[in-house]
Scaffold this active site. Structure first.
Site, PDB file in Angstrom:
ATOM      1  N   THR A  34       0.140   4.940   0.969  1.00 55.12           N
ATOM      2  CA  THR A  34       0.043   5.915   2.048  1.00 55.12           C
ATOM      3  C   THR A  34       0.219   5.247   3.412  1.00 55.12           C
ATOM      4  O   THR A  34      -0.539   4.336   3.777  1.00 55.12           O
ATOM      5  CB  THR A  34      -1.309   6.641   1.993  1.00 55.12           C
ATOM      6  N   LYS A  63      -9.297  -3.414  -4.211  1.00 53.96           N
ATOM      7  CA  LYS A  63      -7.934  -3.840  -3.895  1.00 53.96           C
ATOM      8  C   LYS A  63      -7.787  -5.361  -3.890  1.00 53.96           C
ATOM      9  O   LYS A  63      -6.791  -5.900  -4.376  1.00 53.96           O
ATOM     10  CB  LYS A  63      -7.491  -3.254  -2.552  1.00 53.96           C
ATOM     11  N   ASP A  85      -2.057  -1.383   6.005  1.00 49.38           N
ATOM     12  CA  ASP A  85      -2.248  -0.948   7.388  1.00 49.38           C
ATOM     13  C   ASP A  85      -3.194  -1.848   8.166  1.00 49.38           C
ATOM     14  O   ASP A  85      -3.451  -1.619   9.338  1.00 49.38           O
ATOM     15  CB  ASP A  85      -2.743   0.502   7.433  1.00 49.38           C
ATOM     16  N   THR A 123      -2.522   1.737  -4.732  1.00 55.49           N
ATOM     17  CA  THR A 123      -2.932   2.975  -4.080  1.00 55.49           C
ATOM     18  C   THR A 123      -4.211   3.524  -4.693  1.00 55.49           C
ATOM     19  O   THR A 123      -4.508   3.295  -5.873  1.00 55.49           O
ATOM     20  CB  THR A 123      -1.821   4.046  -4.173  1.00 55.49           C
ATOM     21  N   GLY A 124      -4.945   4.254  -3.881  1.00 54.41           N
ATOM     22  CA  GLY A 124      -6.120   4.949  -4.378  1.00 54.41           C
ATOM     23  C   GLY A 124      -5.787   6.335  -4.871  1.00 54.41           C
ATOM     24  O   GLY A 124      -6.645   7.049  -5.396  1.00 54.41           O
ATOM     25  N   ASP A 126       0.869  -1.164   0.000  1.00 55.96           N
ATOM     26  CA  ASP A 126       0.000   0.000   0.000  1.00 55.96           C
ATOM     27  C   ASP A 126       0.916   1.227   0.000  1.00 55.96           C
ATOM     28  O   ASP A 126       2.060   1.153   0.473  1.00 55.96           O
ATOM     29  CB  ASP A 126      -0.886  -0.028   1.248  1.00 55.96           C
ATOM     30  N   ASP A 167      -7.033  -2.028   4.130  1.00 51.33           N
ATOM     31  CA  ASP A 167      -6.489  -3.044   3.236  1.00 51.33           C
ATOM     32  C   ASP A 167      -6.879  -4.459   3.642  1.00 51.33           C
ATOM     33  O   ASP A 167      -6.341  -5.426   3.110  1.00 51.33           O
ATOM     34  CB  ASP A 167      -4.956  -2.936   3.203  1.00 51.33           C
TER      35      ASP A 167
END
Length: 671
Positions: free
Chosen positions: A369, A545, A563, A517-518, A367, A567
């Site tokens: 962020t 995802k 995180d 990532t978004g 991921d 996720d």
């Protein structure tokens, strides 16, 4: 034999049902002391047994015979057989009761056959020579071997016991009248405790008064002291350094970080390993081989014309040397060591099978962020566009932004602080709605504004580096004095310094590195280029995802690192789910492995430890089974024509040595 029963046998063997094992090792210690005591008593009694044995007397050329000496020999041997051999005699009963004959069965059969034959010789029921001295030394060596093995088992779990002992017993609870010392278990959420320099934090909480630094190395693996100020969390068991602080209790008992760590480590140590299934099958085969080969050896030597005593000795040696002690320890010891080692370095294994799969990973999807990046705005580039340098440009910008709480403003101020710059004072702050802010700095009117403000003022910026930063999706802020353009700053979610090393290490292992990532494609492309990622997926919704991970899983054996919250579906979808940055929230249900430290480099550590752990398991299994290929024929007497004869005691030495080698090899994983 099911190897999973091994520790239970060691705990229970040799003692009546008078005590229950304590969860964290009291019972292990009692059983260890019991084996030690039986070994000492049996060894002392073995001395007169050796002196009274005709075989020993003939070998050393002395005679010690007196009226009744042969019956004294029988009495001493009986005591050693019953007292010293009790763990094995009790063990065979348990194994036969559950119809799972194992190592205790082999030892019990061997010493019982030896004892009954020798007793029959003394009582004149059969002819030949007894071998009480071999019976006694065999029991001594078996007890010694068990004792050493149990110490190894306890040593493998000692790190867990150290975790248990970390938490202090008392705390200084702050009251209206000062402070009072109370047992930790009496603390409740909302209580306040004072933590003095050099003391351990009693429970999880948050600092409400004072500042200090704390050593959390035993808890999270973080080697450097961690600064603590009001608002920062503290973990029970951490060691306070130089300052005195007051913390408000947030979690107690089983809710604390340390309690969760202990539960996870225990669960992982007890969970099954795929390699354990192989060990169990091999152990059962070895028991079958030992009993059948022992019977064949006994029959074959009798048919060959040898004495009953010789046939019994050969058969007993075969059964002793084939005992799968080493096989029973081969995998559990490695599991215990690797799990404790992982916990000490901030890797909490929730699923053993997933951890073992990590050795074969072909791709890791991160991921972005909060995993590859810090999850906060920071200055990535400074572009002087006039005659002043970077530091001066940053000083002026920080002065203008210092009164704002906007994330962009905070990022600029933080960048100045990290460079150690002295930020000048500023006044007459004035917001430019939707466009920026201006202030007077040392008599100069300075503006920090957005590109939209420049467009409104008709100010053109002709700088390719600034334009490139905008194309990368970074936020660009311009600094003006009047209408003079002094420079520009590019801000973005800061890439962790550790991320570059993590990617390099994984790629060095042949593992492909990807990002999910978004965020928009421009930002994702910039991060991917900076880190040298093999692939990236941008603008992916949380609900999508798991689908992307499934696509990657069709091409590679993949791990997902996130995180553990947004996720969660992707973590479950991956072959190995890794939650990073969990902090003190250990119980991330969707992850197979939890990384306590917010450090992506630990993903490479998982792969390395998984590979080394599996290698140790294979080494131990090969040794535990392979040595029998040579030992069993020697024990059966196939080289007796060459003068090579292995006694039961020598067989016990070899068997015990193999278990010790397996134990030592498992401990070498720490290196």
């Amino acid at each position: 034999m099911a190897a999973a029963k091994y520790e239970e046998q060691l705990r229970e063997a040799g003692r009546p049902e008078r005590q229950k094992t304590h969860r964290h090792g009291a019972g292990h210690g009692d059983a260890l002391a019991d084996f030690r005591r039986r070994f000492i008593v049996s060894t002392i009694l073995t001395v007169p047994i050796l002196l009274l044995s005709p075989t020993i007397q003939g070998f050393f050329g002395f005679t010690l015979v007196f009226p009744g000496s042969v019956y004294l020999l029988l009495v001493l041997a009986t005591v050693v057989y019953i007292y010293g051999g009790w763990p094995f005699l009790a063990g065979i009963v348990r194994e036969l009761r559950v119809r799972s004959p194992g190592m205790m069965t082999l030892i019990a059969v061997a010493i019982t056959v030896a004892y009954l034959y020798s007793a029959a010789v003394v009582l004149g029921l059969v002819g030949g020579d007894g071998f009480f001295w071999e019976l006694a030394t065999l029991i001594d060596i078996m007890l010694l071997g068990h004792w050493i093995e149990m110490r190894s088992v306890l040593g493998a779990s000692r790190a867990l016991e150290e975790l248990v002992r970390i938490m202090p017993a008392e705390a200084h609870r702050v009251t209206d009248g000062g402070a009072e010392d109370v047992p930790v278990e009496r603390l409740a959420p909302g209580d306040r405790v004072r933590i003095r320099p050099g003391e351990k934090v009693p429970v999880d909480g948050v600092v409400v008064e004072g500042a200090t630094s704390m050593n959390e190395a035993m808890l999270t693996g973080e080697s450097r002291p961690v600064a603590k100020k009001p608002g920062d969390t503290v973990i029970g068991g951490a060691v306070n350094a130089e300052g005195s602080v007051v913390a408000e209790v947030q979690k107690t008992g089983k809710e604390t970080y340390l309690a969760q760590v202990i539960d996870l480590v225990e669960h992982a140590q007890q969970s099954r390993s795929r390699a354990q299934d192989l060990a169990d099958r091999a152990a059962f085969v070895l028991v079958a081989i030992a009993l059948s080969v022992g019977a064949i050896t006994f029959t074959a030597w009798l048919l060959a014309g040898e004495t009953l005593g010789f046939a019994v000795e050969r058969s007993a040696t075969v059964m002793v040397i084939t005992c799968p002690h080493a096989l029973g320890l081969a995998v559990p010891l490695v599991v215990a060591v690797s799990t404790a080692l992982a916990a000490q370095t901030g890797l909490l294994i929730r699923d053993r099978s997933a951890f073992e799969r990590a050795r074969n990973l072909e791709a890791v999807v991160f991921d972005k962020t909060g995993t590859l990046t810090e999850g906060r705005f920071g200055v990535t580039d400074i572009f002087p566009l006039d005659t002043i340098g970077e530091d001066e440009l940053l000083r002026l910008a920080a002065a203008v932004e210092s009164a704002s709480e906007h994330p962009i403003a905070r990022g600029v101020v933080r960048a100045a602080e990290e460079r150690g710059l002295e930020v000048p004072g500023a006044d007459t702050f004035q917001a430019i709605p939707g466009k920026g802010v201006e202030a007077d700095v040392a008599g100069r009117t300075i503006r920090a504004v957005s590109p939209g403000y420049l467009d409104e003022q008709g100010i053109a910026v002709r700088n390719e580096r600034v334009a490139a930063a905008g194309r990368q999706g970074k936020t660009v802020v311009y600094l003006l004095e009047g209408n003079t353009l002094l420079g520009a700053f590019a801000l973005a979610d800061i890439i962790r310094k550790e991320s570059r090393e993590a990617v390099d290490r994984l790629k060095g292992m042949g593992v492909r590195c990807m990002m999910l990532t978004g965020d928009n494609r421009s930002v994702a492309a910039w991060v991917a280029e900076e880190l040298g990622l093999d692939e990236f997926f941008a603008e992916v919704l949380p609900t999508e995802k798991a689908e992307r991970i499934a696509d990657v899983a069709r091409r590679y054996r993949v791990a997902m690192v996130g995180d553990g919250i947004n996720d969660a579906p992707a973590l479950v979808q991956a072959d190995v789910g890794v939650a990073i940055g969990a902090g003190t929230d250990v119980a991330v249900e969707s992850a197979d492995i939890v990384l306590v430290r917010n450090d992506p480099r630990d993903v490479a550590t998982i792969v390395t430890l998984s590979q080394k752990t599996y290698a140790k398991m294979v080494q131990n299994l090969l040794w535990a089974t392979g040595y029998n290929a040579v030992a069993i024929p020697l024990a059966a007497g196939v080289l007796i024509g060459a003068g090579i004869v292995m006694s039961p005691a020598a067989g016990a030495v070899l068997m015990s040595a193999s278990t010790v080698i397996v134990a030592i090899n498992a401990r070498l994983l720490r290196l």
